[in-house]
Scaffold this motif. Structure first.
Motif, PDB file in Angstrom:
ATOM      1  N   THR A   1       5.536   1.237   9.469  1.00 34.36           N
ATOM      2  CA  THR A   1       6.760   0.190   8.839  1.00 34.36           C
ATOM      3  C   THR A   1       6.538  -0.839   9.645  1.00 34.36           C
ATOM      4  O   THR A   1       6.605  -2.065   9.104  1.00 34.36           O
TER       5      THR A   1
ATOM      6  N   VAL B   1       6.995   2.633   2.663  1.00 35.87           N
ATOM      7  CA  VAL B   1       6.098   3.017   3.458  1.00 35.87           C
ATOM      8  C   VAL B   1       6.238   4.408   4.183  1.00 35.87           C
ATOM      9  O   VAL B   1       5.545   5.185   4.235  1.00 35.87           O
TER      10      VAL B   1
ATOM     11  N   GLY C   1       9.276  -2.490  -0.404  1.00 35.84           N
ATOM     12  CA  GLY C   1       7.997  -1.981   0.100  1.00 35.84           C
ATOM     13  C   GLY C   1       8.280  -1.292   1.303  1.00 35.84           C
ATOM     14  O   GLY C   1       7.572  -0.104   1.498  1.00 35.84           O
TER      15      GLY C   1
END
Length: 153
Positions: A39, A130, A126
């Motif tokens: 991340t 992750v 997004g």
């Protein structure tokens, strides 16, 4: 041949098997570290491509370390949920997947409501996915492995 009954197995009455939760938690913490790294690297990459991660509420920019800390915290929450389901559910892996996917979906709401620019909103969405792609399959697989034969004794 003199067989004394002594073997090269575990000593002092140990069965050779570790406590099932110890393996689940260990796997979870390794996955947590992987999720934190993935991340943070994804956030750094997004920042390199011009995403500012500025949230209008207070006008502050989210630091890279903030992504790691939040990912670590919520990944540990996922481990706690997995442990609880392992203890109290007849089908912990399936319930964990449903719970984790539902919580991931709910976590997508704040970025949409943050009022950040489009690039930041898309990047934040997004970045919620992750760690989910790291933690959910890893913990589900670990739960499945620890559930097999659990009720056969």
């Amino acid at each position: 041949m003199n067989d004394t009954g002594v073997g090269a197995g575990p000593t002092s009455g140990q069965s050779g098997r570790t406590h099932p939760l110890r393996g689940l938690v260990g796997t979870g913490f390794i996955a947590t570290l992987a999720a934190m790294v993935a991340t943070t690297l994804a956030a750094a990459l997004a920042r390199a491509f011009g995403v500012d991660f500025e949230v209008p509420d207070g006008g502050e920019t989210i630091p890279l370390s903030g992504f790691a800390v939040v990912t670590g915290f919520f990944s540990v929450v996922g481990i706690v949920i997995a442990v609880a389901l392992h203890r109290w559910s007849a089908c912990p892996a399936e319930r964990f997947v449903w719970t984790a996917v539902s919580l991931t979906a709910i976590s997508l709401v704040p970025p949409l409501l943050s009022g950040a620019d489009t690039a930041t909103t898309i990047a934040l969405l997004g970045l919620h996915l992750v760690p989910a792609t790291v933690m959910i399959p890893t913990l589900a697989r670990s739960l499945r492995a620890r559930t097999v034969g659990r009720f056969e004794s």
